[in-house]
Design a protein around this motif. Structure first.
Motif, short mmCIF file in Angstrom:
data_model
loop_
_atom_site.label_atom_id
_atom_site.label_comp_id
_atom_site.label_asym_id
_atom_site.label_seq_id
_atom_site.Cartn_x
_atom_site.Cartn_y
_atom_site.Cartn_z
N MET A 159 24.89 -27.45 -26.79
CA MET A 159 25.29 -27.96 -25.47
C MET A 159 26.14 -29.22 -25.66
O MET A 159 25.83 -30.08 -26.48
CB MET A 159 24.06 -28.29 -24.61
CG MET A 159 23.22 -27.08 -24.23
SD MET A 159 24.13 -25.74 -23.38
CE MET A 159 24.67 -26.56 -21.86
N LEU A 160 27.24 -29.32 -24.88
CA LEU A 160 28.13 -30.46 -24.94
C LEU A 160 28.07 -31.29 -23.66
O LEU A 160 28.67 -32.35 -23.57
CB LEU A 160 29.58 -30.00 -25.18
CG LEU A 160 29.82 -29.20 -26.46
CD1 LEU A 160 31.24 -28.68 -26.50
CD2 LEU A 160 29.51 -30.03 -27.69
N SER A 161 27.34 -30.77 -22.66
CA SER A 161 27.17 -31.51 -21.41
C SER A 161 25.71 -31.41 -21.01
O SER A 161 24.98 -30.55 -21.49
CB SER A 161 28.07 -30.94 -20.32
OG SER A 161 27.76 -29.58 -20.07
N GLU A 162 25.29 -32.31 -20.12
CA GLU A 162 23.90 -32.32 -19.67
C GLU A 162 23.81 -31.87 -18.23
O GLU A 162 24.82 -31.78 -17.54
CB GLU A 162 23.32 -33.74 -19.81
CG GLU A 162 23.19 -34.18 -21.26
CD GLU A 162 22.57 -35.55 -21.40
OE1 GLU A 162 21.88 -36.01 -20.46
OE2 GLU A 162 22.77 -36.17 -22.46
N GLY A 163 22.59 -31.62 -17.79
CA GLY A 163 22.38 -31.26 -16.39
C GLY A 163 22.33 -29.76 -16.19
O GLY A 163 22.50 -28.98 -17.14
N PRO A 164 22.12 -29.34 -14.94
CA PRO A 164 22.01 -27.91 -14.64
C PRO A 164 23.35 -27.20 -14.77
O PRO A 164 24.41 -27.83 -14.75
CB PRO A 164 21.51 -27.89 -13.19
CG PRO A 164 21.97 -29.18 -12.60
CD PRO A 164 21.96 -30.17 -13.74
N TYR A 165 23.29 -25.87 -14.88
CA TYR A 165 24.49 -25.03 -14.98
C TYR A 165 25.36 -25.22 -13.74
O TYR A 165 24.87 -25.19 -12.61
CB TYR A 165 24.07 -23.57 -15.08
CG TYR A 165 25.22 -22.61 -15.25
CD1 TYR A 165 25.62 -22.19 -16.51
CD2 TYR A 165 25.90 -22.10 -14.14
CE1 TYR A 165 26.67 -21.31 -16.68
CE2 TYR A 165 26.95 -21.21 -14.30
CZ TYR A 165 27.33 -20.82 -15.57
OH TYR A 165 28.38 -19.95 -15.71
N VAL A 194 32.30 -23.81 -17.91
CA VAL A 194 32.22 -23.12 -16.62
C VAL A 194 33.35 -23.63 -15.75
O VAL A 194 33.45 -24.83 -15.48
CB VAL A 194 30.85 -23.40 -15.94
CG1 VAL A 194 30.78 -22.72 -14.57
CG2 VAL A 194 29.70 -22.95 -16.82
N SER A 195 34.23 -22.71 -15.32
CA SER A 195 35.35 -23.13 -14.46
C SER A 195 35.04 -22.87 -12.99
O SER A 195 35.67 -23.46 -12.11
CB SER A 195 36.64 -22.42 -14.87
OG SER A 195 36.56 -21.04 -14.60
N GLN A 196 34.08 -21.98 -12.72
CA GLN A 196 33.74 -21.65 -11.33
C GLN A 196 32.30 -21.17 -11.31
O GLN A 196 31.86 -20.44 -12.19
CB GLN A 196 34.69 -20.57 -10.82
CG GLN A 196 34.49 -20.12 -9.40
CD GLN A 196 33.57 -18.90 -9.29
OE1 GLN A 196 33.41 -18.15 -10.23
NE2 GLN A 196 32.95 -18.74 -8.14
N THR A 198 30.14 -16.25 -11.45
CA THR A 198 30.55 -17.42 -12.23
C THR A 198 31.68 -17.02 -13.18
O THR A 198 31.77 -15.86 -13.57
CB THR A 198 29.36 -18.03 -13.01
OG1 THR A 198 29.76 -19.24 -13.63
CG2 THR A 198 28.81 -17.06 -14.06
N THR A 199 32.52 -17.98 -13.52
CA THR A 199 33.62 -17.76 -14.44
C THR A 199 33.52 -18.77 -15.58
O THR A 199 33.34 -19.97 -15.33
CB THR A 199 34.99 -17.92 -13.73
OG1 THR A 199 35.03 -17.00 -12.65
CG2 THR A 199 36.15 -17.64 -14.67
N VAL A 200 33.61 -18.26 -16.80
CA VAL A 200 33.55 -19.09 -18.00
C VAL A 200 34.88 -18.94 -18.73
O VAL A 200 35.41 -17.83 -18.86
CB VAL A 200 32.38 -18.65 -18.91
CG1 VAL A 200 32.41 -19.40 -20.24
CG2 VAL A 200 31.05 -18.86 -18.20
N LYS A 201 35.42 -20.06 -19.21
CA LYS A 201 36.71 -20.06 -19.90
C LYS A 201 36.53 -20.58 -21.33
O LYS A 201 35.63 -21.39 -21.58
CB LYS A 201 37.70 -20.98 -19.19
CG LYS A 201 38.03 -20.55 -17.77
CD LYS A 201 39.30 -19.80 -17.76
CE LYS A 201 39.85 -19.61 -16.36
NZ LYS A 201 40.98 -18.71 -16.39
N ALA A 202 37.41 -20.13 -22.20
CA ALA A 202 37.45 -20.62 -23.58
C ALA A 202 38.89 -20.50 -24.07
O ALA A 202 39.66 -19.69 -23.57
CB ALA A 202 36.53 -19.80 -24.47
#
Length: 152
Positions: free
Chosen positions: A40-46, A69-71, A78-82
């Motif tokens: 994980m690179l960020s904290e908090g909920p999805y 997560v972009s959306q 949900t939309t995930v980008k890489a």
């Protein structure tokens, strides 16, 4: 030049349970056999802006990709980008209530940002093979997501 595929899986579980599985990024290495590690690179909920590094085994080797997560529209989609090796990758999950369960659709697309002559030749030669391998991996992901959601 872009390559994409769409798959879907009927899951005998509520949309909320399916959503809980696909948004459990820290737990995805336990759910998905293709995922070897999550950092994980960020904290908090999805939600929008959630970032992580995902290590997957593909074609006999491991590759780590940073994803975000972009959306996010819980529990509908949900939309995930890489971005990796000069290509942009988009993974979009759509969840619809259907037949007492959830229809989980997955769209995966790859777009080469600055195609070189070499990358065009490689995509022409290996694009279909790569997409075929990717489709198999994504289909397995959907089966494993379904198994986890149905067990909740």
């Amino acid at each position: 030049m872009d390559h994409s595929t769409t798959l879907s899986q009927h899951i005998n579980a509520s949309r909320e349970k399916v959503w809980a599985v696909i948004t459990d990024i820290p737990g995805s290495a336990k759910t998905l056999s293709g995922v070897k590690a999550i950092q994980m690179l960020s904290e908090g909920p999805y939600g929008e802006g959630t970032r992580w590094k995902e290590t997957r085994a593909m074609m006999g080797r491991e590759e780590t990709v940073e994803m975000h997560v972009s959306q996010s529209d819980p529990p509908r989609g949900t939309t995930v980008k890489a971005r990796q090796g000069g290509a942009d990758y988009t993974t979009r999950f759509t969840l619809e209530e259907r037949d007492g369960g959830t229809e989980l659709a997955l769209f995966f697309g790859a777009e080469v940002l600055k195609p070189t002559f070499f990358s065009k030749v490689m995509m022409a030669a290996f694009g279909k093979l790569g997409l075929s391998v990717t489709r198999k991996a994504l289909a397995k992901d959907l089966t494993e997501i379904a198994a986890k959601a149905e067990a909740l």
